[in-house]
Scaffold this motif. Structure first.
Motif, PDB file in Angstrom:
ATOM      1  N   HIS A  40      16.762   4.738   1.626  1.00 16.12           N
ATOM      2  CA  HIS A  40      17.982   4.053   1.191  1.00 16.12           C
ATOM      3  C   HIS A  40      18.390   2.898   2.090  1.00 16.12           C
ATOM      4  CE1 HIS A  40      19.558   7.435  -1.634  1.00 16.12           C
ATOM      5  NE2 HIS A  40      18.554   6.756  -2.123  1.00 16.12           N
ATOM      6  N   ALA A  41      18.147   3.037   3.374  1.00 11.69           N
ATOM      7  CA  ALA A  41      18.517   1.954   4.302  1.00 11.69           C
ATOM      8  C   ALA A  41      17.772   0.678   3.939  1.00 11.69           C
ATOM      9  CB  ALA A  41      18.191   2.363   5.739  1.00 11.69           C
ATOM     10  N   PHE A  42      16.489   0.823   3.615  1.00 14.25           N
ATOM     11  CA  PHE A  42      15.678  -0.366   3.321  1.00 14.25           C
ATOM     12  C   PHE A  42      16.005  -0.937   1.942  1.00 14.25           C
ATOM     13  CE2 PHE A  42      12.474   1.618   6.437  1.00 14.25           C
ATOM     14  CZ  PHE A  42      13.124   1.028   7.518  1.00 14.25           C
ATOM     15  N   THR A  43      16.482  -0.082   1.048  1.00 10.55           N
ATOM     16  CA  THR A  43      16.929  -0.586  -0.256  1.00 10.55           C
ATOM     17  C   THR A  43      18.158  -1.473  -0.057  1.00 10.55           C
ATOM     18  OG1 THR A  43      16.116   1.420  -1.287  1.00 10.55           O
ATOM     19  CG2 THR A  43      17.679   0.125  -2.570  1.00 10.55           C
ATOM     20  N   ALA A  44      19.092  -1.000   0.759  1.00  9.89           N
ATOM     21  CA  ALA A  44      20.315  -1.779   1.021  1.00  9.89           C
ATOM     22  C   ALA A  44      19.992  -3.054   1.795  1.00  9.89           C
ATOM     23  CB  ALA A  44      21.310  -0.926   1.803  1.00  9.89           C
ATOM     24  N   LYS A  45      19.081  -2.951   2.749  1.00  4.10           N
ATOM     25  CA  LYS A  45      18.695  -4.134   3.523  1.00  4.10           C
ATOM     26  C   LYS A  45      18.067  -5.181   2.601  1.00  4.10           C
ATOM     27  CE  LYS A  45      15.702  -5.505   7.397  1.00  4.10           C
ATOM     28  NZ  LYS A  45      14.721  -5.031   8.399  1.00  4.10           N
ATOM     29  N   PHE A  46      17.213  -4.715   1.711  1.00  5.40           N
ATOM     30  CA  PHE A  46      16.555  -5.664   0.820  1.00  5.40           C
ATOM     31  C   PHE A  46      17.555  -6.319  -0.135  1.00  5.40           C
ATOM     32  CE2 PHE A  46      14.023  -7.327  -2.604  1.00  5.40           C
ATOM     33  CZ  PHE A  46      13.034  -7.991  -1.900  1.00  5.40           C
ATOM     34  N   GLU A  47      18.576  -5.549  -0.525  1.00  5.47           N
ATOM     35  CA  GLU A  47      19.631  -6.122  -1.388  1.00  5.47           C
ATOM     36  C   GLU A  47      20.229  -7.366  -0.740  1.00  5.47           C
ATOM     37  OE1 GLU A  47      23.120  -3.819  -2.698  1.00  5.47           O
ATOM     38  OE2 GLU A  47      21.712  -2.144  -2.943  1.00  5.47           O
ATOM     39  N   LEU A  48      20.396  -7.309   0.572  1.00  2.00           N
ATOM     40  CA  LEU A  48      20.970  -8.452   1.296  1.00  2.00           C
ATOM     41  C   LEU A  48      20.039  -9.664   1.215  1.00  2.00           C
ATOM     42  CD1 LEU A  48      22.350  -6.489   4.377  1.00  2.00           C
ATOM     43  CD2 LEU A  48      23.716  -7.621   2.623  1.00  2.00           C
ATOM     44  N   PHE A  49      18.749  -9.432   1.442  1.00  4.17           N
ATOM     45  CA  PHE A  49      17.796 -10.551   1.311  1.00  4.17           C
ATOM     46  C   PHE A  49      17.773 -11.073  -0.126  1.00  4.17           C
ATOM     47  CE2 PHE A  49      15.943  -9.063   5.363  1.00  4.17           C
ATOM     48  CZ  PHE A  49      15.713 -10.275   5.989  1.00  4.17           C
ATOM     49  N   ALA A  50      17.795 -10.142  -1.086  1.00  2.90           N
ATOM     50  CA  ALA A  50      17.740 -10.555  -2.498  1.00  2.90           C
ATOM     51  C   ALA A  50      18.972 -11.371  -2.880  1.00  2.90           C
ATOM     52  CB  ALA A  50      17.612  -9.312  -3.391  1.00  2.90           C
ATOM     53  N   ALA A  51      20.072 -11.166  -2.154  1.00  3.75           N
ATOM     54  CA  ALA A  51      21.290 -11.937  -2.407  1.00  3.75           C
ATOM     55  C   ALA A  51      21.269 -13.279  -1.662  1.00  3.75           C
ATOM     56  CB  ALA A  51      22.511 -11.118  -1.984  1.00  3.75           C
ATOM     57  N   GLY A  52      20.127 -13.630  -1.098  1.00  2.00           N
ATOM     58  CA  GLY A  52      20.006 -14.921  -0.409  1.00  2.00           C
ATOM     59  C   GLY A  52      20.454 -14.889   1.039  1.00  2.00           C
ATOM     60  N   ARG A  53      20.617 -13.657   1.575  1.00  2.00           N
ATOM     61  CA  ARG A  53      21.116 -13.481   2.947  1.00  2.00           C
ATOM     62  C   ARG A  53      19.987 -13.142   3.914  1.00  2.00           C
ATOM     63  NH1 ARG A  53      26.263 -15.204   3.682  1.00  2.00           N
ATOM     64  NH2 ARG A  53      27.453 -14.895   1.793  1.00  2.00           N
ATOM     65  N   TRP A  54      20.347 -13.128   5.185  1.00  2.00           N
ATOM     66  CA  TRP A  54      19.419 -12.656   6.228  1.00  2.00           C
ATOM     67  C   TRP A  54      20.217 -11.758   7.170  1.00  2.00           C
ATOM     68  CZ3 TRP A  54      16.896 -16.330  10.421  1.00  2.00           C
ATOM     69  CH2 TRP A  54      16.128 -15.561  11.303  1.00  2.00           C
ATOM     70  N   PRO A  55      20.058 -10.415   7.040  1.00  3.09           N
ATOM     71  CA  PRO A  55      20.729  -9.516   7.992  1.00  3.09           C
ATOM     72  C   PRO A  55      20.067  -9.631   9.370  1.00  3.09           C
ATOM     73  CG  PRO A  55      19.378  -8.251   6.451  1.00  3.09           C
ATOM     74  CD  PRO A  55      19.279  -9.687   6.023  1.00  3.09           C
ATOM     75  N   LEU A  56      20.875  -9.927  10.380  1.00  2.80           N
ATOM     76  CA  LEU A  56      20.328 -10.208  11.718  1.00  2.80           C
ATOM     77  C   LEU A  56      20.346  -8.994  12.632  1.00  2.80           C
ATOM     78  CD1 LEU A  56      21.990 -13.707  12.355  1.00  2.80           C
ATOM     79  CD2 LEU A  56      19.740 -13.227  11.404  1.00  2.80           C
ATOM     80  N   GLY A  57      20.796  -7.858  12.100  1.00  6.00           N
ATOM     81  CA  GLY A  57      20.805  -6.643  12.900  1.00  6.00           C
ATOM     82  C   GLY A  57      22.133  -6.445  13.613  1.00  6.00           C
ATOM     83  N   ILE A  58      22.099  -5.555  14.589  1.00  2.97           N
ATOM     84  CA  ILE A  58      23.323  -5.213  15.328  1.00  2.97           C
ATOM     85  C   ILE A  58      23.221  -5.844  16.719  1.00  2.97           C
ATOM     86  CG2 ILE A  58      24.766  -3.341  16.214  1.00  2.97           C
ATOM     87  CD1 ILE A  58      23.533  -1.551  14.030  1.00  2.97           C
ATOM     88  N   VAL A  59      24.132  -6.738  16.998  1.00  4.26           N
ATOM     89  CA  VAL A  59      24.129  -7.454  18.289  1.00  4.26           C
ATOM     90  C   VAL A  59      25.533  -7.387  18.863  1.00  4.26           C
ATOM     91  CG1 VAL A  59      23.603  -9.617  19.477  1.00  4.26           C
ATOM     92  CG2 VAL A  59      22.321  -8.996  17.425  1.00  4.26           C
ATOM     93  N   GLY A  60      25.640  -6.879  20.093  1.00  6.67           N
ATOM     94  CA  GLY A  60      26.939  -6.757  20.724  1.00  6.67           C
ATOM     95  C   GLY A  60      27.901  -5.874  19.918  1.00  6.67           C
ATOM     96  N   GLY A  61      27.356  -4.897  19.205  1.00  4.24           N
ATOM     97  CA  GLY A  61      28.177  -3.966  18.425  1.00  4.24           C
ATOM     98  C   GLY A  61      28.568  -4.479  17.047  1.00  4.24           C
ATOM     99  N   THR A  62      28.212  -5.727  16.731  1.00  3.86           N
ATOM    100  CA  THR A  62      28.569  -6.309  15.420  1.00  3.86           C
ATOM    101  C   THR A  62      27.339  -6.389  14.525  1.00  3.86           C
ATOM    102  OG1 THR A  62      30.350  -7.611  16.397  1.00  3.86           O
ATOM    103  CG2 THR A  62      29.478  -8.401  14.299  1.00  3.86           C
ATOM    104  N   ARG A  63      27.543  -6.092  13.239  1.00  5.28           N
ATOM    105  CA  ARG A  63      26.465  -6.213  12.245  1.00  5.28           C
ATOM    106  C   ARG A  63      26.536  -7.627  11.705  1.00  5.28           C
ATOM    107  NH1 ARG A  63      28.027  -2.153  14.703  1.00  5.28           N
ATOM    108  NH2 ARG A  63      27.444  -0.080  14.073  1.00  5.28           N
ATOM    109  N   PHE A  64      25.623  -8.475  12.124  1.00  2.00           N
ATOM    110  CA  PHE A  64      25.661  -9.882  11.698  1.00  2.00           C
ATOM    111  C   PHE A  64      24.843 -10.083  10.411  1.00  2.00           C
ATOM    112  CE2 PHE A  64      26.740 -10.508  16.206  1.00  2.00           C
ATOM    113  CZ  PHE A  64      27.821 -11.375  16.067  1.00  2.00           C
ATOM    114  N   VAL A  65      25.474 -10.748   9.451  1.00  2.00           N
ATOM    115  CA  VAL A  65      24.784 -11.103   8.213  1.00  2.00           C
ATOM    116  C   VAL A  65      24.884 -12.612   8.053  1.00  2.00           C
ATOM    117  CG1 VAL A  65      24.669 -10.813   5.712  1.00  2.00           C
ATOM    118  CG2 VAL A  65      25.329  -8.876   7.142  1.00  2.00           C
ATOM    119  N   PHE A  66      23.737 -13.273   8.056  1.00  3.80           N
ATOM    120  CA  PHE A  66      23.678 -14.741   7.921  1.00  3.80           C
ATOM    121  C   PHE A  66      23.664 -15.076   6.443  1.00  3.80           C
ATOM    122  CE2 PHE A  66      20.709 -18.636   8.582  1.00  3.80           C
ATOM    123  CZ  PHE A  66      21.792 -19.506   8.513  1.00  3.80           C
TER     124      PHE A  66
END
Lengths: 237, 189
Positions: free
Chosen positions: B163-189
């Protein structure tokens, strides 16, 4: 049709009419690239993803690993068209080169491998860009930009690493371990295979020429650019 | 193999084939730098939670230069990367048990060959932002290809763990790039 620089072999179909020793020589080159591109990706590029110190470098290394696999795929596809059995184009079927016997343990080692081994690969591919067998020449032209990027990646990452004393020591240690394996990459002096390749214009330069070119270019990089020391090695394989 | 099991296997292969065919049709990186819609924030939260990580703030990223800087910060979450790696390994074991390792790897190789084209999408997106940065295009393409691989693994494993990878892929499919967790924040480009 004879294969010379003036009369290149234009296609896999045309290769069928070439002399036996020409066809065998081309098969050896294609097979070697297919095996070693795959093995290099397996033992160095893919494991390096886990060693990379940031997400940026992890994803960049993912991409580099994919490109190296992609080179294998392209050489394998050409080999398949030429009738080379698939089993001969994998490390399971053919022994890879000795430069892959190094056991990768650190990120610094990976950066040094890209710095040194990808420069060596560029020198080989530069030679193939004048190859008398045009499908191989075209393949060399397609893969060259990615090889240049991989080598530049090695240079850029090593340049960054040597800015600290600790990084400098680690890069120097990796060079000391890995560099002595490099001269053998270019093959033996007075090689019969290389003579055959040059006879037919499959390759243009002797193993000794390419090795000397590599040693000059790598000395410029390591001693001139990185201000590190290149260990003494026996230059003739 | 029973008819039911054979049907399940066939369905999984068809899903992966459809997914592979979908990859070149998506609008990769087309929404990077824009405000995060609620659906995007929700997908980012599902992605992190499904990895077994604590929820936290989700933040947008305004541009490519900022995205490159965030992915090079030293305070990135090792737990996040390790959770993804552990999930990948579990899915690979499940997929291999289901289909055999070699067929699994063959399917994933076909997928990777299609995903290799994503560097062009990243380069086009960078160019539309007035940037020419081959290394950053390769970084983005590497991240996107990894997401394709992970989504493919999840489909082949046929597992809840994916399920995690399904949700992650949804972000890419929406034209986004999830950058991971940095400094405690979930960054989505």
């Amino acid at each position: 049709m004879s294969a010379t620089a003036a009369a290149p072999i234009k296609s896999v179909d045309a290769l069928k009419a070439a002399p036996d020793e020409y066809r065998l020589a081309v098969r050896k080159v294609v097979r070697s690239h297919a095996v070693n591109e795959l093995y290099g990706a397996r033992v160095y590029d893919e494991p390096a993803i886990a060693l990379a110190p940031t997400p940026y470098l992890k994803w960049l290394t993912c991409r580099i690993a994919m490109e190296e696999y992609g080179h294998h795929v392209r050489f394998r596809q050409l080999g398949e068209q030429m009738g080379i059995p698939e089993s001969e184009m994998t490390p399971e079927g053919r022994k890879p080169l000795s430069i892959f016997e190094f056991s990768l343990k650190t990120w610094e080692e990976f950066c040094v491998i890209k710095l040194l081994a990808d420069l060596a690969e560029i020198i080989q591919v530069e030679d193939l860009m004048k190859c008398s067998f045009l499908p191989l020449r075209n393949l060399a032209k397609v893969t060259m930009p990615e090889e240049i990027f991989h080598s530049q990646f090695g240079k850029d990452t090593c340049t960054e690493l040597v800015k600290t004393e600790d990084g400098r020591k680690k890069v120097q240690a990796a060079i000391d371990h890995y560099f002595p394996m490099m001269p053998a990459f270019f093959g033996k002096a007075d090689s019969a295979n290389n003579a055959l390749y040059r006879k037919y214009g499959i390759k243009q330069r002797t193993n000794e020429d390419m090795r000397a070119d590599f040693l000059k270019r790598v000395r410029d990089l390591v001693e001139g650019h990185l201000k590190l020391k290149l260990p003494e090695v026996v230059e003739a394989a | 193999m029973s008819d039911a099991a054979r049907g399940e296997v066939d369905a999984a292969w068809a899903q992966v084939a459809a997914f592979t065919a979908e990859i070149p049709r998506l609008r990769w990186f087309s929404a990077v730098g824009t405000a995060l819609a609620p659906a995007v924030i929700a997908a980012a939260e599902r992605y992190v939670t499904a990895l077994g990580l604590a929820p936290g703030p989700v933040a947008p990223v305004p541009g490519w230069r900022e995205a490159a800087a965030i992915t090079q910060r030293p305070d990135w979450s090792r737990d996040w990367w390790q959770a993804e790696s552990a999930c990948e390994q579990a899915l690979q074991r499940q997929g291999a048990a289901r289909f055999g390792l070699q067929p699994l790897l063959t399917a994933l190789t076909a997928l990777a060959e299609v995903a290799a084209g994503l560097q062009t999408c990243a380069a086009v997106a960078l160019a539309s932002a007035g940037l020419d940065d081959t290394a950053l295009a390769k970084v983005a393409a590497g991240a996107a290809a990894q997401a394709c691989h992970q989504r493919g693994l999840a489909l082949l494993a046929g597992s809840e763990a994916g399920h995690a990878f399904t949700a992650k892929f949804e972000l890419f499919a929406a034209g986004r790039w999830p950058l991971g967790i940095v400094g405690g924040t979930r960054f989505v480009f």
